[in-house]
Scaffold this motif. Structure first.
Motif, mmCIF file in Angstrom:
data_model
loop_
_atom_site.group_PDB
_atom_site.id
_atom_site.type_symbol
_atom_site.label_atom_id
_atom_site.label_comp_id
_atom_site.label_asym_id
_atom_site.label_seq_id
_atom_site.Cartn_x
_atom_site.Cartn_y
_atom_site.Cartn_z
ATOM 1 N N GLU A 283 0.812 -1.134 0.021
ATOM 2 C CA GLU A 283 0.172 0.060 0.097
ATOM 3 C C GLU A 283 0.984 1.487 0.010
ATOM 4 O OE1 GLU A 283 -3.085 2.196 3.154
ATOM 5 O OE2 GLU A 283 -2.707 0.237 2.542
ATOM 6 N N LEU A 284 0.299 2.050 -0.687
ATOM 7 C CA LEU A 284 1.510 3.346 -1.098
ATOM 8 C C LEU A 284 0.011 4.526 -0.448
ATOM 9 C CD1 LEU A 284 3.936 3.541 -3.554
ATOM 10 C CD2 LEU A 284 4.081 3.772 -1.037
ATOM 11 N N ILE A 285 0.395 5.760 0.027
ATOM 12 C CA ILE A 285 -1.174 6.899 0.437
ATOM 13 C C ILE A 285 -0.563 8.363 0.000
ATOM 14 C CG2 ILE A 285 -2.397 8.179 2.255
ATOM 15 C CD1 ILE A 285 -2.381 5.408 3.468
ATOM 16 N N PHE A 286 -0.843 8.488 -0.905
ATOM 17 C CA PHE A 286 -0.184 9.586 -1.735
ATOM 18 C C PHE A 286 -1.194 10.985 -1.124
ATOM 19 C CE2 PHE A 286 0.029 6.470 -4.165
ATOM 20 C CZ PHE A 286 1.512 7.062 -5.099
ATOM 21 N N PRO A 287 -0.347 11.469 -0.300
ATOM 22 C CA PRO A 287 -1.411 13.060 0.703
ATOM 23 C C PRO A 287 -2.053 14.007 -0.153
ATOM 24 C CG PRO A 287 1.178 12.897 0.957
ATOM 25 C CD PRO A 287 0.481 11.879 0.135
ATOM 26 N N LEU A 314 -7.740 0.745 -5.740
ATOM 27 C CA LEU A 314 -8.079 1.869 -4.939
ATOM 28 C C LEU A 314 -8.202 1.365 -4.099
ATOM 29 C CD1 LEU A 314 -7.688 5.096 -4.666
ATOM 30 C CD2 LEU A 314 -10.046 4.968 -6.556
ATOM 31 N N LEU A 315 -7.968 1.841 -2.449
ATOM 32 C CA LEU A 315 -9.146 1.318 -1.112
ATOM 33 C C LEU A 315 -9.867 2.480 -0.897
ATOM 34 C CD1 LEU A 315 -5.453 0.285 0.575
ATOM 35 C CD2 LEU A 315 -7.241 -1.010 -1.271
ATOM 36 N N GLU A 316 -10.383 3.466 -0.850
ATOM 37 C CA GLU A 316 -10.759 4.448 -0.023
ATOM 38 C C GLU A 316 -11.221 5.713 -1.134
ATOM 39 O OE1 GLU A 316 -9.551 6.489 3.251
ATOM 40 O OE2 GLU A 316 -8.968 4.521 4.412
ATOM 41 N N ASP A 317 -12.654 5.880 -1.547
ATOM 42 C CA ASP A 317 -12.935 7.297 -2.381
ATOM 43 C C ASP A 317 -11.877 8.213 -2.497
ATOM 44 O OD1 ASP A 317 -14.767 5.625 -3.004
ATOM 45 O OD2 ASP A 317 -16.484 6.622 -2.255
ATOM 46 N N THR A 318 -11.735 8.701 -3.721
ATOM 47 C CA THR A 318 -10.654 9.772 -3.631
ATOM 48 C C THR A 318 -11.350 11.121 -4.530
ATOM 49 O OG1 THR A 318 -8.471 11.425 -3.902
ATOM 50 C CG2 THR A 318 -9.677 9.367 -5.789
ATOM 51 N N VAL A 329 -4.788 9.891 -1.515
ATOM 52 C CA VAL A 329 -5.005 8.557 -2.678
ATOM 53 C C VAL A 329 -4.476 7.329 -2.115
ATOM 54 C CG1 VAL A 329 -4.901 7.888 -5.063
ATOM 55 C CG2 VAL A 329 -4.741 9.885 -4.896
ATOM 56 N N LYS A 330 -5.656 6.832 -1.865
ATOM 57 C CA LYS A 330 -4.376 5.271 -0.922
ATOM 58 C C LYS A 330 -4.753 3.772 -2.617
ATOM 59 C CE LYS A 330 -5.773 6.614 3.578
ATOM 60 N NZ LYS A 330 -6.995 5.727 4.722
ATOM 61 N N LEU A 331 -3.348 3.645 -2.521
ATOM 62 C CA LEU A 331 -2.941 2.807 -3.467
ATOM 63 C C LEU A 331 -2.613 1.621 -3.019
ATOM 64 C CD1 LEU A 331 -2.231 4.439 -6.517
ATOM 65 C CD2 LEU A 331 -4.828 4.087 -6.239
ATOM 66 N N HIS A 332 -3.051 0.122 -3.892
ATOM 67 C CA HIS A 332 -2.309 -1.320 -3.765
ATOM 68 C C HIS A 332 -1.777 -1.443 -5.129
ATOM 69 C CE1 HIS A 332 -1.558 -5.341 -2.318
ATOM 70 N NE2 HIS A 332 -1.477 -4.881 -1.220
ATOM 71 N N LYS A 336 7.708 0.375 -7.162
ATOM 72 C CA LYS A 336 8.502 0.791 -6.910
ATOM 73 C C LYS A 336 9.273 1.404 -5.473
ATOM 74 C CE LYS A 336 10.346 1.564 -11.559
ATOM 75 N NZ LYS A 336 10.924 2.635 -12.097
ATOM 76 N N TRP A 337 7.960 2.122 -4.466
ATOM 77 C CA TRP A 337 8.298 2.501 -3.269
ATOM 78 C C TRP A 337 7.954 2.465 -2.375
ATOM 79 C CZ3 TRP A 337 8.013 8.422 -5.429
ATOM 80 C CH2 TRP A 337 9.462 9.158 -6.311
ATOM 81 N N SER A 338 8.749 2.656 -1.402
ATOM 82 C CA SER A 338 8.122 2.849 0.510
ATOM 83 C C SER A 338 7.409 3.930 0.653
ATOM 84 C CB SER A 338 8.801 1.623 1.259
ATOM 85 O OG SER A 338 9.924 3.290 1.282
ATOM 86 N N GLN A 339 6.335 3.657 1.501
ATOM 87 C CA GLN A 339 6.314 5.182 2.040
ATOM 88 C C GLN A 339 6.916 5.901 1.982
ATOM 89 O OE1 GLN A 339 2.728 5.382 2.206
ATOM 90 N NE2 GLN A 339 3.522 7.462 1.950
ATOM 91 N N ASP A 340 8.100 5.893 3.284
ATOM 92 C CA ASP A 340 8.746 6.572 3.742
ATOM 93 C C ASP A 340 9.720 6.767 2.410
ATOM 94 O OD1 ASP A 340 8.568 6.226 6.039
ATOM 95 O OD2 ASP A 340 9.631 4.969 6.257
ATOM 96 N N ASN A 341 10.122 6.512 1.237
ATOM 97 C CA ASN A 341 10.594 6.869 0.375
ATOM 98 C C ASN A 341 9.777 7.612 -0.003
ATOM 99 O OD1 ASN A 341 12.965 7.172 -1.327
ATOM 100 N ND2 ASN A 341 12.531 5.286 -2.967
#
Length: 635
Positions: A283-287, A314-318, A329-332, A336-341
């Motif tokens: 999972e990645l969360i894009f602010p 897409l895990l939640e509506d945006t 934007v919460k995607l699964h 390539k990247w981790s959340q920290d990256n």
């Protein structure tokens, strides 16, 4: 936890390592008694290094050689009786600048600089003749008797070195070029700091030979890379097989004390996808308000998106509004990247996009900070071409004065890769002085105090050239004028910048010449054997030499940098405050006492400064009283 060796070291290995460091060209390979290839010392080469005669040997070994190579080794080590004479009228800020512009054959100049600048130069860049058959090369010959040059049908420089086209019909086409460059590189290596780097521009005529030669001079373990610089966007149809758009820059380091080149950046020209098929899904969360998009305004429901190759959830509506995702934007997916990256990239200004309804994210950095430089150098790194360089120089001077100059951006790129803000940069084939231009511009940009030493033989401009018609008689005149105009340009462009008044944009001009000393100074016994009365040679200084000429030869002899600050009070010179005090005029007791009370490290007088031997004894007594540790010298 390291283990103790529990045995004494192998001293032979230590001595071998010392020889490798001192004489990398003496290391070769041979077959041992077991038939194994081993590294060993080439005794002939080692003997040649510490001998003063050419020796011969017929043993078979792996080696890179060519006719007169041994003489080339001797040439690098041979002493010369020469000096560098200051030229104030052609200098800018002579008394305060730390930059040097030296006119003369670079082999002689490098020899003069070797002791003073031993292990002090951080970077060397050279753009030597490419041996195309049209470029001028040096034919070094120091065997002319009593300084008279042989009368041949060729053009000579002031030091008696032939300048001639090296046509490929010449049976020594490669040999002449190698004999020219080899001794110069050997001395250049001595100038470099332990973490110093040399960059050599070259084309494919001598690339393979240059690599072999540099492996010998610097050691093959110190090879960095062969950089390919895109020299043109419009390559000519000169070759029958390919269009040549690149030239090479061969890079070597002095030793293993440098681990990498740093500070190189690549500008972004395209976006990069964040998906990677081989990565595990996570999972990645894009602010909110950080991701731009081409999707129409509205709510996007959670669910399955992506493509047949890359599945995305897409895990939640945006929501999209005015070209941005205004909600997180919460995607699964296989990212390539981790959340920290991801968070780090966003904080560093990386642009994140989700352009289509597939919701596949991409990123675009404005520039890439590279831990290691690419070995391709082109406009994506902010480096221009020959065309850019010609336009830059033409606009600066006003006419076309130099063929195929290197762009300042290329030299800035190289200098940035390996120097700090106080380092010394040398270019001993300085041409139009692009390297000096780059050093001055970088200092203006980052407030640095890098120093340059430019060396150029005063090669005559062709009478039909635009440069000659504009009043430039030699290449040196072009280089010096370029530096003067760059100085004014920098001062104008940065006039409101704080501290710009402290920027060193001057240069001290020095010119190679024969020694200030008469021949009797070096070989008095020869004159005595010829029956000359040495009383007639009491003044051992040439009549046309000034006190400043003498001072600079003294500085060379004592290893004092030629950029040292010099102050003159009446007939006494003070160098680097009171480190060296010199007087080449008649001296009295009061002057000597005043000099001694300043406690200089060195004090130098002219032999004729003393009326008689008792005056010389008086000097010794005065210094023993006021400054016994001062090293006293006389010309």
């Amino acid at each position: 936890m390291d283990k103790l060796k529990m045995h004494t070291p192998n001293l032979a290995d230590d001595k071998f390592a010392s020889l490798v460091a001192m004489f990398p060209n003496a290391i070769t390979e041979t077959i041992d008694e077991n038939g194994e290839v081993v590294r060993t010392i080439d005794a002939e080469v080692l003997s040649q290094e510490i001998n003063t005669r050419v020796i011969a040997g017929k043993e078979e070994r792996y080696q890179f050689t060519w006719p007169d190579k041994k003489k080339s080794v001797l040439l690098a080590n041979a002493p010369i009786a020469a000096t560098l004479r200051p030229c104030k009228e052609e200098s800018v800020d002579f008394d305060t600048t730390e930059n040097l512009y030296i006119e003369g054959d670079n082999l002689d100049v490098l020899k003069l600089l070797r002791e003073t600048y031993l292990n002090r130069v951080k970077m060397i860049y050279i753009d030597p003749p490419y041996n195309t058959g049209n470029d001028f090369i040096y034919e070094d010959d120091f065997k002319e008797e009593t300084g008279e040059f042989l009368k041949r049908d060729f053009q000579y420089d002031d030091q008696g070195n032939r300048l001639t086209s090296n046509f490929d019909s010449n049976g020594r086409f490669h040999t002449d070029w190698l004999n020219m460059i080899y001794p110069r590189l050997r001395i250049a290596r001595d100038l470099l700091t332990d973490d110093g780097v040399i960059f050599i521009s070259i084309d494919d005529n001598e690339l393979s030979n240059l690599i072999k030669l540099c492996d010998e001079v610097f050691g093959e373990n110190n090879f960095i890379d062969i950089f390919s610089w895109k020299k043109t966007e419009t390559p000519a149809n000169l070759s029958k097989l390919t269009k040549k758009a690149i030239e090479y820059i061969v890079a070597y380091k002095k030793s293993n004390n440098i681990s990498k080149l740093v500070g190189l950046k690549k500008e972004s020209k395209s976006s990069n996808g964040l998906m990677n098929q081989t990565n595990s899904a996570h999972e990645l969360i894009f602010p909110a308000n950080t991701v731009d998009t081409g999707i129409n305004d509205g709510i996007i429901k959670n669910g399955k998106y992506g493509t047949s190759s890359y599945e995305i959830h897409l895990l939640e509506d945006t929501e999209v509004k005015d070209g941005y995702f205004v909600k997180p934007v919460k995607l699964h997916g296989k990212f390539k990247w981790s959340q920290d990256n991801l968070n780090k990239e966003i904080s560093n200004g990386t642009k994140i996009s989700i352009r289509t309804a597939a919701l596949s994210p991409s990123y675009e950095r404005q520039e890439y900070e590279a831990e290691k430089p690419w070995n391709i150098i082109d406009r994506t790194f902010g480096v221009g071409t020959n065309e850019n360089a010609s336009k830059e120089l033409d606009e600066l001077i006003g006419i076309n004065v130099f063929d195929f100059p290197k762009p300042t951006s290329l030299l800035k790129y190289l200098i940035n890769s390996c120097t700090n803000e106080t380092d010394i940069i040398v270019d001993f084939f300085s041409g139009s002085a692009t390297t000096a231009n780059a050093v001055m511009q970088l200092n203006a940009e980052d407030g640095g105090n890098r120093k340059f030493i430019m060396i150029q033989i005063p090669e005559t401009c062709e009478e039909k050239s635009e440069a000659y018609k504009a009043g430039f008689k030699t290449i040196c005149e072009i280089g010096k004028e370029r530096i003067r105009r760059v100085r004014e340009k920098i001062k104008e462009e940065n006039k409101d910048k704080e501290g710009i008044e402290n920027l060193d944009t001057g240069f001290r001009v020095l010119k190679l010449d024969s020694s200030n000393m008469k021949e009797v100074y070096y070989t008095p016994e020869d004159y005595a054997q010829m029956g000359f009365n040495l009383e007639g040679f009491m003044d051992n200084i040439k009549s046309d030499r000034s006190d400043e000429d003498l001072l600079f030869q003294v500085m060379l002899d004592l290893g004092i940098p030629l950029s040292a600050t010099i102050r003159q009070e009446e007939k006494v010179f003070y160098v680097n405050d009171n480190y060296l005090i010199a007087c080449f005029d008649k001296v009295d007791t009061d002057t000597i006492t005043e000099m001694a009370k300043k406690k200089p490290y060195y004090v130098v007088f002219r032999d004729s400064s003393f009326i008689n031997d008792s005056a010389l004894v008086n000097v010794e007594q005065v210094f023993k009283t006021y400054s016994p540790s001062t090293l006293r010298r006389v010309l």
